[in-house]
Design a protein around this motif. Sequence first.
Motif, PDB file in Angstrom:
ATOM      1  N   THR A  12       5.021   2.929  10.086  1.00  0.00           N
ATOM      2  CA  THR A  12       5.380   3.509   8.793  1.00  0.00           C
ATOM      3  C   THR A  12       6.731   4.191   8.936  1.00  0.00           C
ATOM      4  O   THR A  12       7.295   4.216  10.032  1.00  0.00           O
ATOM      5  CB  THR A  12       4.293   4.481   8.292  1.00  0.00           C
ATOM      6  N   VAL A  18       6.616   0.589  -0.250  1.00  0.00           N
ATOM      7  CA  VAL A  18       5.249   1.108  -0.457  1.00  0.00           C
ATOM      8  C   VAL A  18       4.249  -0.035  -0.655  1.00  0.00           C
ATOM      9  O   VAL A  18       3.084   0.077  -0.256  1.00  0.00           O
ATOM     10  CB  VAL A  18       5.150   2.150  -1.607  1.00  0.00           C
ATOM     11  N   HIS A  19       4.699  -1.151  -1.218  1.00  0.00           N
ATOM     12  CA  HIS A  19       3.795  -2.306  -1.322  1.00  0.00           C
ATOM     13  C   HIS A  19       3.505  -2.884   0.056  1.00  0.00           C
ATOM     14  O   HIS A  19       2.375  -3.275   0.352  1.00  0.00           O
ATOM     15  CB  HIS A  19       4.360  -3.364  -2.273  1.00  0.00           C
ATOM     16  N   LEU A  68       4.035   7.072  -6.564  1.00  0.00           N
ATOM     17  CA  LEU A  68       3.291   5.919  -6.044  1.00  0.00           C
ATOM     18  C   LEU A  68       2.605   5.169  -7.188  1.00  0.00           C
ATOM     19  O   LEU A  68       2.577   3.948  -7.227  1.00  0.00           O
ATOM     20  CB  LEU A  68       2.260   6.379  -5.004  1.00  0.00           C
ATOM     21  N   ASP A 113      -3.244   4.228  -4.972  1.00  0.00           N
ATOM     22  CA  ASP A 113      -4.183   4.739  -3.975  1.00  0.00           C
ATOM     23  C   ASP A 113      -3.615   4.702  -2.557  1.00  0.00           C
ATOM     24  O   ASP A 113      -4.364   4.819  -1.586  1.00  0.00           O
ATOM     25  CB  ASP A 113      -5.509   3.972  -4.034  1.00  0.00           C
ATOM     26  N   LEU A 114      -2.307   4.543  -2.391  1.00  0.00           N
ATOM     27  CA  LEU A 114      -1.732   4.515  -1.042  1.00  0.00           C
ATOM     28  C   LEU A 114      -2.017   5.835  -0.325  1.00  0.00           C
ATOM     29  O   LEU A 114      -1.823   6.918  -0.885  1.00  0.00           O
ATOM     30  CB  LEU A 114      -0.208   4.283  -1.112  1.00  0.00           C
ATOM     31  N   LYS A 115      -2.491   5.721   0.926  1.00  0.00           N
ATOM     32  CA  LYS A 115      -2.806   6.918   1.704  1.00  0.00           C
ATOM     33  C   LYS A 115      -1.536   7.722   1.977  1.00  0.00           C
ATOM     34  O   LYS A 115      -0.489   7.150   2.300  1.00  0.00           O
ATOM     35  CB  LYS A 115      -3.454   6.498   3.031  1.00  0.00           C
ATOM     36  N   VAL A 130       1.179   1.438  -6.617  1.00  0.00           N
ATOM     37  CA  VAL A 130       0.212   1.596  -5.514  1.00  0.00           C
ATOM     38  C   VAL A 130      -0.446   2.981  -5.595  1.00  0.00           C
ATOM     39  O   VAL A 130      -0.251   3.833  -4.729  1.00  0.00           O
ATOM     40  CB  VAL A 130       0.867   1.403  -4.128  1.00  0.00           C
ATOM     41  N   HIS A 154       1.068  -0.609   1.737  1.00  0.00           N
ATOM     42  CA  HIS A 154      -0.236  -0.803   1.114  1.00  0.00           C
ATOM     43  C   HIS A 154      -0.908  -2.054   1.661  1.00  0.00           C
ATOM     44  O   HIS A 154      -2.072  -2.022   2.063  1.00  0.00           O
ATOM     45  CB  HIS A 154      -0.067  -0.882  -0.399  1.00  0.00           C
ATOM     46  N   ASN A 155      -0.174  -3.152   1.725  1.00  0.00           N
ATOM     47  CA  ASN A 155      -0.747  -4.413   2.228  1.00  0.00           C
ATOM     48  C   ASN A 155      -1.179  -4.287   3.678  1.00  0.00           C
ATOM     49  O   ASN A 155      -2.082  -4.993   4.119  1.00  0.00           O
ATOM     50  CB  ASN A 155       0.275  -5.557   2.106  1.00  0.00           C
ATOM     51  N   LYS A 193      -2.298  -1.488   5.070  1.00  0.00           N
ATOM     52  CA  LYS A 193      -3.176  -0.315   5.219  1.00  0.00           C
ATOM     53  C   LYS A 193      -2.503   0.782   6.044  1.00  0.00           C
ATOM     54  O   LYS A 193      -3.133   1.481   6.836  1.00  0.00           O
ATOM     55  CB  LYS A 193      -4.510  -0.700   5.867  1.00  0.00           C
TER      56      LYS A 193
END
Length: 479
Positions: free
Chosen positions: A158, A190-191, A252, A259-261, A257, A194-195, A197
């Motif tokens: 990340t 961010v996508h 976000l 719900d991105l952590k 996205v 997200h993909n 995790k």
Amino acid sequence: MAWTKALIWLSCLLVLLSMSLAEGIGINWGTMASHPLQPLVVVQLLKDNGIKKVKLFDSDHWTVSAFANSNIEVTIAIPNDQLSRFSDDYGNAKDWVKENVTSHLKNPGGVKIKYVGVGNEPFLKSYNGSFMKSTFPALKNIQKALDEAGHGDEIKATIPLNADVYESSTDKPSGGSFRSDIKTLMTDIVHFLHNNKAPFLVNIYPFLSLYLNPNFPINFAFFEGADKPIQDNNIQYTNVFDANYDTLVWSLKNAGVPDLKIVVGEVGWPTDGDKHGTIELAQKWYSGFMKKMASEKGTPLRPGPLDVYLFGLVDENMKSIAPGSFERHWGIFRYDGKPKFPLDLSGNGHEIELVPAKGVLYLPSQWCVFDKSATNLKDVPANMNYACSLADCTPLGFGSSCNNLDNYGNMSYAFNMYYQMQDQDVEACNFQGLAKLTKQNPSTGHCVFPIEIMSSGERLKFLHVTSALLLLLIVAILM
Ligand SMILES: *[C@@H]1O[C@H](CO)[C@@H](O)[C@H](O)[C@H]1NC(C)=O
Ligand SMILES: *[C@@H]1O[C@H](CO)[C@@H](O)[C@H](O)[C@H]1NC(C)=O
Ligand SMILES: *[C@@H]1O[C@H](CO)[C@@H](O)[C@H](O)[C@H]1NC(C)=O
């Protein structure tokens, strides 16, 4: 019967509770210091204080190896100036993963690597876009290399980002979106996260909000309610941390996205170098923040436990002070691993002394100070400048811990800092005859004249000398 059952349930609950708290708190360990603590000393320091996660700023092999068998989760990183190596060449990413990740992952007994930080705040405005082209391709190559090596499920790449990658058009969280000059790039990133995790790693600095804006309401930086809360539709924000965090949540959402952590990669408060960078305010901020963590309330838009790395573990006397003199004073521990203020990391509010670092070796108790018999006073400014250009004189500045020294005190402070940094080399306490050595501690009140700790080299020398002496002794006894 019912009683024992209840007891068992209760203990399970307690174990779960303590687990979630302990898991919540991580810490950053930066090593831009002239005399960094030894990695094994730091591992013990973290263990003694119940800190189970650490974030590093590089992947130094010796340092990372020290965390083997420790059960401490480690985030390693790639510095900004290395990003182009990995964006241009997938082979480099593969080699990096092999040498700096795979080699540490023995099972059992390896290092628990959790994240790879690709760059460090690479999109800061002050970098003028220098890392705009290389960061995302480097992220993709590192994640691909992790996946191909079979680590992709447990270890995520990340980008540690500063909160300045998003902004609000309305000064309220609900107006949040990514900064206009990097909106497309951030949306792609961010996508991708997200993909895969992978989490969004964000550095949030309530102290900087206060430092950079003279009109900032001071109690909005803390957690005890605010005179001027932000009313955002039906949500009321009483502290800047929540408001900033939820601005990211909105950004976000707007980027598709929702719900991105989110992991807070850095948050903290400095203890020196500014009128608001004091031990008292740092203690107040940390106390409030740790209680917030313990409550597991999260923020209005993301209720629940927060995932946080404090900034930081220890002071770093070689950091650039371009952002401000406070930069070298972010540690909750001093340069030598001694705690600066009582703090309950579990957030229960019973502020206790943190456990100091064990096994730290100091140089002898002696200081370099201004020699009052010196007559060549015209040479003072040049010598002070020299000392302070190489050593850390930030505690002398306005609002700082040694700002109340007189002229002599100022000179002594500068000379001593240089002398200590030079491992107490006798040559380093001359300053054209303006300085002399003393065994009398010149510290006063808040103003500490430190004794430096042994650097790795000095420590080795020391160990060699002691073992040589020991050997001599044994030989002498045998004869
Ligand atoms: C591994 O990390 C170290 C320290 O960050 C770096 O100097 C080295 O080049 C890396 N190894 C590879 C193969 O890239
Ligand atoms: C960014 O640009 C400013 C103004 O042009 C300059 O002063 C600064 O040194 C630049 N910073 C970097 C990291 O290139
Ligand atoms: C000591 O040095 C600091 C920082 O350079 C300066 O602000 C202060 O005025 C000095 N004090 C005296 C008495 O010269």
